[in-house]
Design an enzyme around this catalytic site. Structure first.
Site, short mmCIF file in Angstrom:
data_model
loop_
_atom_site.label_atom_id
_atom_site.label_comp_id
_atom_site.label_asym_id
_atom_site.label_seq_id
_atom_site.Cartn_x
_atom_site.Cartn_y
_atom_site.Cartn_z
N TYR A 66 60.87 -117.77 -64.69
CA TYR A 66 61.67 -118.49 -65.68
C TYR A 66 63.10 -117.98 -65.60
CZ TYR A 66 63.23 -120.03 -70.30
OH TYR A 66 63.91 -120.60 -71.34
N ASP A 99 53.43 -112.53 -66.93
CA ASP A 99 53.68 -113.68 -67.79
C ASP A 99 52.58 -114.70 -67.53
OD1 ASP A 99 54.55 -116.08 -68.95
OD2 ASP A 99 56.65 -115.69 -68.51
#
Length: 389
Positions: A104, A171
């Site tokens: 991200y 994540d």
């Protein structure tokens, strides 16, 4: 004025509420004894000061820890707050971090710019090379699987075996604990954007860390200083959303698979990136590591111009960032990267990212097929409705 500030509200008879009420207060009256100091010194006290914790946050944390098979969970104000607390609580000058190049965008900024400014040594490597890049000198490994937006997987068990002494942080936002439980594969600390699948209704911004108690306590102390509070109402909404989590995820998985198969069969689509497809290069890893394949996918078309035309041509799928809500969302990642001052290196300009929602799969597929057809024959589809659909 005094009576207005201190109303005399008598206790009322009645039962106990079935759902936890929202504790919409910033502070709590403490006992006038030594117990007050004990409350103030506790980790994440639920009745002290809302930046430290709240009953609503504690309820959501209990559910989230159970979902991940963790000892503890910590709820914070966003997914990036979770990533930041996880990393900043476990690094110092000289710490050696190895992470993927595919993350991200805000997480990449933290890894590439912020941590090195504190003297942390960060090595970014291609996702498929992560297990080869770690060794006995690695202090912390950070991974994201599947990655955003290419849907590439990290072999968590293999990375754990290659770096047995390193702290391993993952994540798990795209997979969610319904499809992958990283702690079961040797990961130490899991971070997720609870904004996404965990809440599932596009009305909350929150993040969560799960793992061993000592790691969560350390992260809480960092979050207490930095202040990324998840406020009571957001925590209450998250706990409410979690009650339908398995039902929603089963539908996301089924819809994602159906849409991926339909796109893979369409002549205007040159590639579909979805780990549930047998043609995905990591399909066997996905079958080992994931219980289901989720509602996230990306696909490429003939050109950047065609991708833009498809984006403008959808009616059901909305052009919006984020993911994991009830509605289908579509984005053109290259265009959005430039808005954050980043470059689009490594991302195909003809790629579109799709968060498949809970609508009837036939409706989602029909919308995409119509947009693909319109992109191939400009002017074939009529103008969008006033709300952009």
């Amino acid at each position: 004025m005094t009576r207005l500030l201190h109303p005399d509200v008598p206790a009322r008879p009645g039962g106990v509420p079935v759902t936890t009420p929202v504790y919409q207060t910033s502070t709590y009256e403490l006992p006038r004894t030594a117990e007050a100091a004990q409350i103030a010194e506790a980790v994440a006290p639920v009745g002290y000061y809302t930046r430290y914790g709240s009953p609503n946050a504690a309820e959501a944390e209990a559910i989230l820890a159970d979902l991940d098979g963790a000892e503890r969970a910590l709820l914070v104000g966003s997914g990036m707050a979770a990533v930041s607390a996880a990393l900043l609580s476990n690094v110092r000058a000289g710490t050696r971090v190895v992470a993927q190049t595919d993350h991200y965008t805000a997480a990449l900024t933290l890894l590439r710019d912020v941590l090195p400014s504190f003297g942390v040594e960060v090595t970014l490597v291609a996702q498929e090379s992560l297990q080869d890049a770690v060794d006995d000198t690695t202090d912390l490994v950070y991974a994201e699987t599947p990655s955003n937006p290419a849907m590439v997987l990290t072999d968590l068990a293999a990375v754990r075996a290659a770096a047995p002494r390193a702290l391993f942080v993952v994540d798990n936002t795209f997979a969610s604990p319904y499809n992958t439980r990283p702690l079961d594969l040797g990961v130490d600390l899991v971070v997720q954007s609870a904004t996404k699948y965990l809440n599932g209704h596009s009305d909350v911004t929150a993040g969560v860390l799960t793992g061993r108690a000592e790691l969560i306590d350390r992260a809480w102390d960092t979050a207490r200083v930095l202040g990324p509070t998840c406020h009571p109402f957001e925590a209450w909404l998250l706990a409410r959303g979690l009650r339908t989590f398995p039902l929603r995820m089963a539908r996301h998985n089924a819809n994602g698979q159906a849409v991926a198969e339909a796109l893979a069969a369409h002549p205007a689509v040159t590639a579909v990136h979805y780990p549930g497809l047998p043609g995905h290069p990591q399909h066997e890893l996905a079958r080992r590591q994931m219980a289901g394949f989720g509602g996230m996918l990306s696909f490429t078309v003939a050109s950047a111009e065609a991708a833009t035309a498809v984006l403008r041509g959808t009616r059901l799928a909305r052009n919006a960032v984020s993911l994991g809500g009830t509605e289908t969302l579509i984005t053109h990642p290259v265009s959005l990267l430039f808005t954050h001052g980043d470059t689009a290196t490594g991302i195909d300009p003809a790629l579109l990212r799709l968060s498949v929602g809970l609508e009837e799969p036939e409706d989602i597929i029909a919308d995409l097929v119509a947009a693909l057809s319109a992109a191939a024959s400009p002017g074939r589809r009529g103008p969008a409705s006033p709300d952009g659909r």
